[in-house]
Design an enzyme around this catalytic site. Structure first.
Site, PDB file in Angstrom:
ATOM      1  N   SER A 208      45.154 -39.627  63.699  1.00  0.00           N
ATOM      2  CA  SER A 208      45.712 -40.960  63.905  1.00  0.00           C
ATOM      3  C   SER A 208      46.276 -41.053  65.312  1.00  0.00           C
ATOM      4  O   SER A 208      45.907 -40.277  66.203  1.00  0.00           O
ATOM      5  CB  SER A 208      46.788 -41.261  62.851  1.00  0.00           C
ATOM      6  OG  SER A 208      47.168 -42.630  62.911  1.00  0.00           O
ATOM      7  N   ASN A 209      47.155 -42.011  65.541  1.00  0.00           N
ATOM      8  CA  ASN A 209      47.777 -42.195  66.841  1.00  0.00           C
ATOM      9  C   ASN A 209      49.213 -42.677  66.647  1.00  0.00           C
ATOM     10  O   ASN A 209      49.688 -42.786  65.517  1.00  0.00           O
ATOM     11  CB  ASN A 209      46.964 -43.176  67.692  1.00  0.00           C
ATOM     12  CG  ASN A 209      46.732 -44.490  66.969  1.00  0.00           C
ATOM     13  OD1 ASN A 209      47.659 -45.224  66.656  1.00  0.00           O
ATOM     14  ND2 ASN A 209      45.456 -44.778  66.674  1.00  0.00           N
ATOM     15  N   ARG A 210      49.901 -42.973  67.727  1.00  0.00           N
ATOM     16  CA  ARG A 210      51.336 -43.269  67.665  1.00  0.00           C
ATOM     17  C   ARG A 210      51.663 -44.738  67.379  1.00  0.00           C
ATOM     18  O   ARG A 210      52.828 -45.125  67.389  1.00  0.00           O
ATOM     19  CB  ARG A 210      52.006 -42.861  68.985  1.00  0.00           C
ATOM     20  CG  ARG A 210      51.896 -41.378  69.293  1.00  0.00           C
ATOM     21  CD  ARG A 210      52.596 -41.048  70.610  1.00  0.00           C
ATOM     22  NE  ARG A 210      52.391 -39.676  70.994  1.00  0.00           N
ATOM     23  CZ  ARG A 210      53.120 -38.640  70.576  1.00  0.00           C
ATOM     24  NH1 ARG A 210      54.110 -38.854  69.732  1.00  0.00           N
ATOM     25  NH2 ARG A 210      52.860 -37.416  71.005  1.00  0.00           N
ATOM     26  N   SER A 211      50.676 -45.556  67.116  1.00  0.00           N
ATOM     27  CA  SER A 211      50.943 -46.977  66.892  1.00  0.00           C
ATOM     28  C   SER A 211      51.820 -47.177  65.656  1.00  0.00           C
ATOM     29  O   SER A 211      51.553 -46.639  64.579  1.00  0.00           O
ATOM     30  CB  SER A 211      49.631 -47.736  66.711  1.00  0.00           C
ATOM     31  OG  SER A 211      49.885 -49.086  66.379  1.00  0.00           O
ATOM     32  N   ALA A 274      45.629 -50.154  66.625  1.00  0.00           N
ATOM     33  CA  ALA A 274      45.122 -49.070  67.463  1.00  0.00           C
ATOM     34  C   ALA A 274      44.099 -48.297  66.634  1.00  0.00           C
ATOM     35  O   ALA A 274      44.457 -47.481  65.786  1.00  0.00           O
ATOM     36  CB  ALA A 274      46.264 -48.161  67.905  1.00  0.00           C
TER      37      ALA A 274
END
Length: 398
Positions: A208-211, A274
């Site tokens: 995943s990502n930091r969104s 994101a």
């Protein structure tokens, strides 16, 4: 919205009257000036001294009270920017619906020329009575804003619809309804995506990502405030703005499927999510264990569908807004993305800067549109930015 506004808070005689004190305090925290009108029945549940202490203003109970303005009902009605009745009883609903003015509260209401917001609270059987429903329908026809009661435990000891919403929820719904009244996106249908997609590696782990989803939720709220019908497609667990339809997804493919199912319906699409560029080619059915003798774990990644590019290629009547989160060469990368994705507007931000982007309540945005010079929106709350952008977009899609 209520900053520096004059608000008349009318409290009528139900057991929920005690919550009106908290509501008054919330309005004051919003920097409003609050004056209270208390009915005789309400004073059986909470005293005028409580409201006088909270608001630092005199409380009106009797039209002929010598301690207040001798034409108090007119002066209060003229002074008010907004009038709230929290809670409103079946009796007061009937008075307003039929234009009866026989006490301080009802005469202030009859003399009003500003928005009126009422919050019914009563027993479920009273609330569902045909006479009460007729009176509510008449108030709606007269342009009164109604915050509906919720289902919950009533004073009588059983569950039913008639319980007053919590004061903070009343404040949020009131602001939404008041903003929607003159909304620039009335009749429009809007899809907003939010959060970072989660691409499974196994039942425990994912890519995943930091969104955080905060920017997307800000756009969903701003679009709803502007009067639009809003579908929020999100991976985030953050609270969804009132009145917004929500579809929860996890992966990029699930997000794409959810968008395409409603794409023809939409007038405006805000792709604030994101989306992960890659996913694991074959997610494991069981948790992957550590490799023997500290061997490295190699994951075979494949490219995810490019949602924004697909939407850009498929759009017919939709106005499409994309996002670009960058850490360097913001203008160059954003300009390239604007051309490649065929969007109508691209909003770019440098997430390497402090207080901007993932996880923050604030942002700074660079706005790019085809054949136009870039515009920078300085650091502000994400909701303020979303409201400003949608106000501009509303003019473009008329």
């Amino acid at each position: 919205m209520f900053n520096n506004k004059n608000i008349v808070l009318i409290v009528t005689g139900g057991v929920a009257a005690y919550k009106a004190a908290t509501f008054a305090r919330l309005l004051i925290k919003e920097k409003a000036t609050v004056r209270v009108v208390l009915t005789n029945a309400a004073s059986e549940f909470i005293t005028d001294k409580t409201f006088a202490a909270l608001t630092q203003q005199p409380v009106l109970m009797d039209l002929f009270d010598n301690n207040v303005d001798y034409i108090a009902h007119i002066s209060l009605a003229d002074w008010a920017d907004y009038i709230f009745v929290v809670p409103i009883t079946a009796n007061m609903l009937a008075k307003i619906a039929h234009g009866i003015a026989d006490d301080a509260a009802s005469t202030v209401i009859l003399a009003r020329h500003t928005p009126l917001i009422v919050v019914p609270a009563m027993n479920v059987n009273m609330y569902e009575n045909p006479a009460v429903q007729r009176n509510l329908a008449q108030l709606k026809a007269d342009g009164v804003f109604i915050i509906e009661p919720v289902t919950g435990l009533l004073a009588e000891g059983y569950v039913g619809k008639g319980r007053m919403p919590e004061p903070l929820e009343i404040l949020k719904q009131s602001e939404l309804k008041l903003r929607q009244k003159d909304g620039q996106l009335k009749g429009r249908k809007v899809i907003v995506t939010a959060g970072g997609t989660l691409e499974p590696i196994d039942p425990v782990r994912y890519i995943s990502n930091r969104s955080s989803g905060k920017m997307g939720l800000a756009f969903a709220q701003a679009a709803s405030e502007a009067g639009a019908e809003v579908l929020l497609i999100t991976t985030s667990d953050l609270p969804v703005p009132f009145g917004v339809e929500v579809k929860r997804v996890e992966t990029a493919q699930q997000m794409l499927d959810a968008i395409l199912a409603r794409y023809d319906w939409a007038d405006l699409v805000v792709m604030a999510a994101a989306v992960a560029d890659y996913r694991f080619s074959q997610p494991a059915e069981q948790k992957i264990k550590k490799q023997a003798e500290h061997q490295a774990l190699h994951l075979d990644l494949v490219e995810n569908p490019d949602i924004l590019a697909q939407l850009g290629a498929a759009k017919t009547h939709q106005y499409l807004i994309g996002f670009a989160a960058e850490t360097n060469d913001l203008l160059a990368h954003a300009s390239e993305k604007l051309k490649k994705k065929h969007v109508d507007m691209l909003l770019a931000n440098d997430v390497s800067k402090e207080n901007i982007g993932f996880g923050y309540d604030t942002n700074e945005l660079l706005i790019l549109e085809p054949d136009k010079s870039p515009i920078t929106l300085p650091l502000a709350s994400k909701l303020e930015l979303a409201r400003k952008i949608l106000l501009d977009v509303a003019k473009k899609i008329k």
